[in-house]
Motif scaffolding. Structure first.
Motif, mmCIF file in Angstrom:
data_model
loop_
_atom_site.group_PDB
_atom_site.id
_atom_site.type_symbol
_atom_site.label_atom_id
_atom_site.label_comp_id
_atom_site.label_asym_id
_atom_site.label_seq_id
_atom_site.Cartn_x
_atom_site.Cartn_y
_atom_site.Cartn_z
ATOM 1 N N ASN A 179 -28.761 4.041 40.379
ATOM 2 C CA ASN A 179 -29.659 2.933 40.006
ATOM 3 C C ASN A 179 -30.764 2.765 41.036
ATOM 4 O O ASN A 179 -31.932 2.581 40.693
ATOM 5 N N ASN A 231 -33.429 5.409 40.723
ATOM 6 C CA ASN A 231 -34.391 5.108 39.653
ATOM 7 C C ASN A 231 -35.373 4.036 40.086
ATOM 8 O O ASN A 231 -36.577 4.141 39.846
ATOM 9 N N GLN A 232 -34.846 3.009 40.729
ATOM 10 C CA GLN A 232 -35.681 1.897 41.200
ATOM 11 C C GLN A 232 -36.768 2.403 42.164
ATOM 12 O O GLN A 232 -37.947 2.084 42.009
ATOM 13 N N LYS A 292 -29.916 -3.071 45.720
ATOM 14 C CA LYS A 292 -31.103 -3.394 44.923
ATOM 15 C C LYS A 292 -32.080 -4.266 45.728
ATOM 16 O O LYS A 292 -33.283 -3.988 45.773
#
Ligand SMILES: *Cc1c(COP(=O)(O)O)cnc(C)c1O
Length: 364
Positions: free
Chosen positions: A286, A289-290, A350
């Protein structure tokens, strides 16, 4: 008399290893709160360590006054069962860097040649130079190992070849069939050290099958680490798998108690915690991708990665690095890898990735 005159030239010539800047150092230098700093500089696991490992460490702490098991019996058994490996073909290190160094110290003598790729992990040239051996750096192809050129670099003096798969800091991966084809061509008197520090982050189709090659290639040493996906970088533990004869000699060179008892116990627990490793891998995908979308949006070139870090290109990389530090974000300059226009960022949580992206946006 100068001290330097007492030291072999090949030792004097070693350039010091440049690690990621510690959080405490940046806090001191820039008067920042440690808690406000985001460190994305050493490819550590942003989830921390496996909770199972933590529990075991707390339990094992009372045994610290005793010497550790110099043969790491429990860990050896756990690894041989998990990966279906001969326990006599396993060796443990104070980090996998210790395995790389043990390989060098066991096999290399002054004047031997050691082949590795341009942009490959810095430790290969360090351990080579420390033995007075000669590093032969082969130009990379699109930042990746050029196996054809590496093969062509073999001479009568070649003793060892280092390969990082995936490689750090480029994040490139050599496909298994190519790697196997390369190994098949290498004469058996040349030791191949295959460093798979990031294997846990690979998708199923890319995962290494090199353990199954050990029977075929008696000159192969594979190294793995608990520093990355397993989240135990500070404990210092990694392992090597090879044929038992090689391991027997490496064990003679190894310090008898090179792996501490907490590291051994924690590694057993971490090894069993598949849920933690798969959670780490999902988070990493993830985050990848970010960060990739952010680089695309900012029109920054980056090297597609198979690891838990991405190297990206910026104008004036040293200034961007400094400006990021001022904003409390630590990344890694990689000019010492002949990539002066690139910075390497580890994939974080994140929110950490977001902090990095926001800081980068205001800088460039
Ligand atoms: C991080 C890393 C290692 C791990 O080193 P340890 O000594 O196990 O912490 C090994 N090889 C490469 C290519 C790495 O990037």
């Amino acid at each position: 008399m100068s001290i330097q005159s007492l030291i072999p030239k090949y030792i004097c010539d070693i350039a010091p290893y440049q690690g990621g800047k510690p959080i405490s150092e940046l806090a001191r230098e820039y008067k920042l709160e440690e808690s406000s700093i985001v460190k994305l500089a050493s490819n550590e696991n942003p989830l921390g360590m496996s909770p199972k490992a933590r529990e075991v460490i707390l339990k094992s702490i009372d045994e610290i006054y005793r010497y550790p098991d110099g043969n790491a019996f429990k860990l050896k058994t756990a690894i041989s069962l998990k990966f279906n490996l001969n326990p006599d073909g396993l060796i443990f290190g104070n980090g996998s860097n210790d395995i790389l160094e043990l390989a060098a110290r066991t096999f290399l003598k002054v004047g031997d040649e050691v082949i590795f790729s341009q942009h490959a992990f810095a430790v290969y040239s360090l351990v080579t130079q420390a033995m007075g051996a000669v590093g032969v750096k082969v130009p990379a192809h699109n930042f990746s190992h050029d196996l054809t050129k590496m093969f062509d670099a073999i001479t009568s003096k070649t003793k060892m070849i280092f390969i990082a798969n995936p490689n750090n800091p480029t994040g490139t991966l050599i496909p298994k069939n190519e790697l196997k084809g390369f190994l098949s061509k290498i004469p058996q008197h040349i030791i191949v050290v295959l460093d798979e520090a990031y294997d846990e982050y690979l998708n199923a189709e890319d995962k290494s099958v090199s353990f199954s090659w050990l029977h075929e290639f008696p000159n192969l040493i594979i190294s793995r680490t608990f520093s990355k996906a397993y989240g135990l970088a500070g404990l210092r533990i990694g392992f090597g798998a090879s044929n038992p004869e090689i391991i027997q000699f490496m064990n003679r060179v190894r310090q008898p108690f090179n792996v501490n008892s907490l590291a051994q116990d924690a590694a057993v627990a971490a090894l069993m915690d598949d849920a933690f490793v798969s959670e780490s891998k999902i988070l990493n995908n993830n985050g990848k991708n970010q960060l990739e979308s952010a680089f695309q949006k900012l029109h920054l070139e980056f090297i597609p990665t198979f690891g838990n870090f991405i190297s990206f290109k910026v104008d004036k990389a040293p200034q961007v690095y400094e400006a990021l530090l001022k904003a409390g974000v630590i990344v890694r300059p990689i000019a010492n890898y002949e990539m002066p226009d690139y910075l390497r960022v580890s994939i974080g949580l994140k929110e950490e990735n977001e902090r990095f992206i926001q800081a980068l946006e205001t800088i460039i």
